[in-house]
Design a protein around this motif. Structure first.
Motif, PDB file in Angstrom:
ATOM      1  N   ALA A   1      -3.796  -4.426  10.491  1.00 21.25           N
ATOM      2  CA  ALA A   1      -5.148  -4.962  10.359  1.00 21.25           C
ATOM      3  C   ALA A   1      -5.860  -4.351   9.161  1.00 21.25           C
ATOM      4  O   ALA A   1      -6.552  -5.052   8.407  1.00 21.25           O
ATOM      5  N   GLN A   2      -5.678  -3.054   8.956  1.00 23.03           N
ATOM      6  CA  GLN A   2      -6.401  -2.353   7.895  1.00 23.03           C
ATOM      7  C   GLN A   2      -5.974  -2.834   6.501  1.00 23.03           C
ATOM      8  O   GLN A   2      -6.806  -3.024   5.627  1.00 23.03           O
ATOM      9  N   ILE A   3      -4.673  -3.039   6.287  1.00 25.86           N
ATOM     10  CA  ILE A   3      -4.237  -3.464   4.955  1.00 25.86           C
ATOM     11  C   ILE A   3      -4.528  -4.935   4.710  1.00 25.86           C
ATOM     12  O   ILE A   3      -4.405  -5.412   3.590  1.00 25.86           O
ATOM     13  N   ASN A   4      -4.936  -5.652   5.763  1.00 24.45           N
ATOM     14  CA  ASN A   4      -5.323  -7.050   5.611  1.00 24.45           C
ATOM     15  C   ASN A   4      -6.842  -7.232   5.643  1.00 24.45           C
ATOM     16  O   ASN A   4      -7.336  -8.341   5.874  1.00 24.45           O
ATOM     17  N   GLY A   5      -7.562  -6.136   5.411  1.00 24.76           N
ATOM     18  CA  GLY A   5      -9.009  -6.234   5.231  1.00 24.76           C
ATOM     19  C   GLY A   5      -9.853  -6.012   6.459  1.00 24.76           C
ATOM     20  O   GLY A   5     -11.086  -6.014   6.369  1.00 24.76           O
ATOM     21  N   PHE A   6      -9.252  -5.791   7.623  1.00 23.27           N
ATOM     22  CA  PHE A   6     -10.027  -5.595   8.841  1.00 23.27           C
ATOM     23  C   PHE A   6     -10.227  -4.106   9.094  1.00 23.27           C
ATOM     24  O   PHE A   6      -9.493  -3.476   9.867  1.00 23.27           O
ATOM     25  N   ARG A   7     -11.209  -3.550   8.424  1.00 17.24           N
ATOM     26  CA  ARG A   7     -11.549  -2.150   8.609  1.00 17.24           C
ATOM     27  C   ARG A   7     -13.052  -1.995   8.452  1.00 17.24           C
ATOM     28  O   ARG A   7     -13.743  -2.907   8.027  1.00 17.24           O
ATOM     29  N   GLY A   8     -13.553  -0.819   8.809  1.00 11.81           N
ATOM     30  CA  GLY A   8     -14.980  -0.580   8.686  1.00 11.81           C
ATOM     31  C   GLY A   8     -15.753  -1.080   9.894  1.00 11.81           C
ATOM     32  O   GLY A   8     -15.232  -1.209  11.004  1.00 11.81           O
TER      33      GLY A   8
ATOM     34  N   ARG B   1     -15.519   8.840   2.860  1.00 14.60           N
ATOM     35  CA  ARG B   1     -15.330   7.606   3.612  1.00 14.60           C
ATOM     36  C   ARG B   1     -14.863   6.476   2.703  1.00 14.60           C
ATOM     37  O   ARG B   1     -14.025   5.658   3.097  1.00 14.60           O
ATOM     38  N   ARG B   2     -15.398   6.427   1.468  1.00 13.67           N
ATOM     39  CA  ARG B   2     -15.027   5.364   0.539  1.00 13.67           C
ATOM     40  C   ARG B   2     -13.560   5.469   0.139  1.00 13.67           C
ATOM     41  O   ARG B   2     -12.888   4.465  -0.106  1.00 13.67           O
ATOM     42  N   THR B   3     -13.042   6.688   0.070  1.00 10.37           N
ATOM     43  CA  THR B   3     -11.646   6.917  -0.334  1.00 10.37           C
ATOM     44  C   THR B   3     -10.718   7.191   0.842  1.00 10.37           C
ATOM     45  O   THR B   3      -9.535   7.456   0.647  1.00 10.37           O
ATOM     46  N   SER B   4     -11.258   7.120   2.072  1.00 11.00           N
ATOM     47  CA  SER B   4     -10.490   7.362   3.305  1.00 11.00           C
ATOM     48  C   SER B   4      -9.987   8.795   3.427  1.00 11.00           C
ATOM     49  O   SER B   4      -9.144   9.075   4.279  1.00 11.00           O
ATOM     50  N   LEU B   5     -10.493   9.706   2.591  1.00 13.05           N
ATOM     51  CA  LEU B   5     -10.054  11.104   2.686  1.00 13.05           C
ATOM     52  C   LEU B   5     -10.565  11.774   3.955  1.00 13.05           C
ATOM     53  O   LEU B   5     -10.016  12.800   4.378  1.00 13.05           O
ATOM     54  N   ASP B   6     -11.606  11.208   4.569  1.00 15.83           N
ATOM     55  CA  ASP B   6     -12.103  11.791   5.819  1.00 15.83           C
ATOM     56  C   ASP B   6     -11.085  11.648   6.948  1.00 15.83           C
ATOM     57  O   ASP B   6     -11.167  12.336   7.959  1.00 15.83           O
TER      58      ASP B   6
ATOM     59  N   ARG C   1       6.438  -0.693   4.901  1.00 13.65           N
ATOM     60  CA  ARG C   1       5.655  -1.641   4.094  1.00 13.65           C
ATOM     61  C   ARG C   1       4.161  -1.367   4.228  1.00 13.65           C
ATOM     62  O   ARG C   1       3.422  -1.397   3.231  1.00 13.65           O
ATOM     63  N   ILE C   2       3.698  -1.078   5.442  1.00 14.69           N
ATOM     64  CA  ILE C   2       2.273  -0.826   5.669  1.00 14.69           C
ATOM     65  C   ILE C   2       1.848   0.473   4.998  1.00 14.69           C
ATOM     66  O   ILE C   2       0.764   0.556   4.403  1.00 14.69           O
ATOM     67  N   VAL C   3       2.702   1.502   5.076  1.00 15.86           N
ATOM     68  CA  VAL C   3       2.378   2.770   4.426  1.00 15.86           C
ATOM     69  C   VAL C   3       2.244   2.578   2.916  1.00 15.86           C
ATOM     70  O   VAL C   3       1.294   3.065   2.288  1.00 15.86           O
ATOM     71  N   ILE C   4       3.203   1.854   2.317  1.00 15.29           N
ATOM     72  CA  ILE C   4       3.151   1.618   0.870  1.00 15.29           C
ATOM     73  C   ILE C   4       1.913   0.811   0.497  1.00 15.29           C
ATOM     74  O   ILE C   4       1.211   1.116  -0.477  1.00 15.29           O
ATOM     75  N   ALA C   5       1.605  -0.221   1.298  1.00 16.17           N
ATOM     76  CA  ALA C   5       0.422  -1.042   1.014  1.00 16.17           C
ATOM     77  C   ALA C   5      -0.850  -0.222   1.155  1.00 16.17           C
ATOM     78  O   ALA C   5      -1.812  -0.415   0.394  1.00 16.17           O
TER      79      ALA C   5
ATOM     80  N   ILE D   1      -1.175   3.000   0.556  1.00 15.06           N
ATOM     81  CA  ILE D   1      -1.280   3.893  -0.607  1.00 15.06           C
ATOM     82  C   ILE D   1      -1.817   3.153  -1.823  1.00 15.06           C
ATOM     83  O   ILE D   1      -2.673   3.667  -2.555  1.00 15.06           O
ATOM     84  N   PHE D   2      -1.375   1.914  -2.027  1.00 13.48           N
ATOM     85  CA  PHE D   2      -1.722   1.204  -3.251  1.00 13.48           C
ATOM     86  C   PHE D   2      -2.999   0.374  -3.148  1.00 13.48           C
ATOM     87  O   PHE D   2      -3.669   0.147  -4.155  1.00 13.48           O
ATOM     88  N   LYS D   3      -3.338  -0.079  -1.933  1.00 15.00           N
ATOM     89  CA  LYS D   3      -4.532  -0.933  -1.868  1.00 15.00           C
ATOM     90  C   LYS D   3      -5.419  -0.679  -0.658  1.00 15.00           C
ATOM     91  O   LYS D   3      -6.492  -1.279  -0.554  1.00 15.00           O
TER      92      LYS D   3
END
Length: 469
Positions: free
Chosen positions: A417-424, A362-367, A453-457, A459-461
């Protein structure tokens, strides 16, 4: 907007018409033939023919999604050179991967591929540069600044004026305002503002203003009639620009319904031909991930199986596009437990139900990796609003404005939303409102390059986040 008929025709021919698409297909096919002849390749195989055919098909589906059939005065080099080259190279790589996946022994000549890619890229770019230059020249010949008078309340008028004045290469200049709000005190700076219709009409006629924009709310439709009567004998363009600032709208544009004009207030935010390109990108990307990460899938499956008794995959019902129910797949990260009827408890920090392996996943989103299978099944997209549990959908759809519009496209593995911190965990209504606000922004501003852009973001963050637990 173009003011001459021949200019409209020129743009229409290039803007997604049959001629432009046929030209691209012919250039790609001709590039392959010319390359084969110049390199004197005699052993042309069926796989080579399949590669050319699939490349043409993928290009014709991908190019519209990249906006390659649109004329614009902005970012000409990017739109005419960079985008066509990148889109063509992506289509070629995707086609090579598909053919080699179907025929494992096939290995195309690197020299042939490189030459074909260069020749076809040149053939795709040059006509666009020429057509773009011709169309913009025609647009320039038929274009001049048009003076506009706006009718509406002061707030909406100022917003409209600001939008017109900050638009690059705008053809319009607002020169007068009629304020429909009798209690307003603030006037647009530097512009004559009227509250008397006869004085307003006299000013328009004396200064030869060419267009009248009626920017009034839908609830004040009766305001339109007096102005139509007032200018019934004048050669002035009158346009209705409804004030829908209080509504959650998508694709607010004109539509032709079997010959009847309509204004879209709430409609699909992504056109059907763009969805084809998005679908193609999704399937190709998901197939690449599943094939290349197959060993990772297997290793995680083994780890989950031995972490605690139970199945490898966690399957839950979610809502997809248009509210259609589907089963979403995840690697199981919790110990098997039974939820109370109609109750769904979200995972919290240090949740005792989560296994040690599950916490890492869950911490690495591999789930989330099995959701690429959902993409291949056509139930999800790579990028889109994250699907919520059905219980949460029923809870939030009536208390979060615009929540229902998340169903207008397929849900995604990742999103804006996810790459801008709205997850969990969404333990407060404010968190869900923030997530939905970002989802609505994505729907209103979708493009193929925003997805990239979202896919790249991601992957990196976006894979590891403090809210992922």
């Amino acid at each position: 907007m173009l003011s001459t008929a021949h200019t409209d025709t020129s743009v229409h021919i290039w803007n997604g018409g049959t001629l432009a698409r046929f030209s691209d297909a012919a250039v790609i096919a001709a590039g392959a033939v010319l390359t084969t002849g110049s390199l004197r390749i005699s052993d042309w195989s069926g796989c080579d023919s399949a590669l050319v055919s699939i490349s043409i098909l993928v290009s014709l589906m991908l190019f519209p999604a990249c906006g390659m059939y649109c004329i614009s005065r902005q970012r000409v080099f990017w739109r005419c050179v960079c985008v066509p080259m990148l889109a063509w190279l992506f289509a070629l790589c995707a086609s090579c991967f598909c053919v080699m996946a179907l025929h494992h022994a096939y290995r195309p000549s690197i020299e042939w591929l490189e030459t074909w890619a260069f020749v076809s890229a040149t053939g795709v770019v040059l006509p666009r540069v020429v057509a773009h230059g011709v169309c913009l020249r025609l647009m320039g010949q038929g274009t001049r600044i048009r003076t506009v008078a706006v009718v509406g309340n002061s707030g909406h008028c100022q917003q409209l004026i600001r939008k017109v004045s900050t638009t690059r290469d705008s053809m319009y200049r607002v020169t007068a305002v009629f304020d429909t709000d009798p209690q307003a005190h603030a006037n647009p700076p530097g512009l004559p503002t009227f509250r008397d219709r006869e004085a307003f009409a006299a000013y328009i006629r004396n200064t030869r203003i060419e267009e009248l924009w009626l920017a009034v709310p839908l609830s004040e439709g009766q305001t339109i009639i007096p102005f139509l009567r007032l200018f019934r004998s004048d050669l002035i363009n009158i346009r209705f620009i409804p004030d829908v600032s209080g509504l959650t709208v998508f694709n607010a544009s004109m539509a032709n319904l079997d010959g009847t004009s309509a204004i879209n207030l709430v409609a699909s935010p992504v056109s059907s031909h763009w969805l084809i390109g998005k679908e193609l990108f999704d399937r190709v990307f998901a197939l690449c991930v599943v094939l290349f990460l197959a060993p990772v899938f297997l290793a995680i499956a083994v780890a989950v199986k031995y972490s605690s008794p139970g199945p490898v995959l966690f399957i839950q019902r979610r809502k997809g596009a248009n509210g259609k129910i589907f089963n979403i797949y995840k690697f199981r990260s919790m110990r098997v437990h039974v939820e109370a009827e109609g109750v769904l408890k979200q995972a919290t920090r240090n949740d005792p139900r989560i296994t040690r392996v599950g916490a890492f996943l869950r911490r690495t989103s591999l789930d989330e990796l099995p959701q690429f299978l959902n993409v291949l099944r056509g139930e999800m997209s790579i990028v889109g609003p994250r699907p919520h549990a059905i219980e949460h959908d029923e809870l939030y759809r009536d208390i979060v404005d615009g929540y229902i519009h998340r169903y207008r496209i397929k849900p995604g593995i990742t999103g804006w939303a996810q790459i801008n911190g709205f997850r969990g965990e969404t333990d407060r209504i404010e968190k869900m409102q923030g997530r939905v606000a970002h989802d609505l922004y994505y729907l209103r501003n979708w493009s193929f390059w925003l997805d990239v852009r979202i896919v790249i973001a991601t992957i990196f963050k976006g894979l590891v986040h403090r809210n992922a637990y």
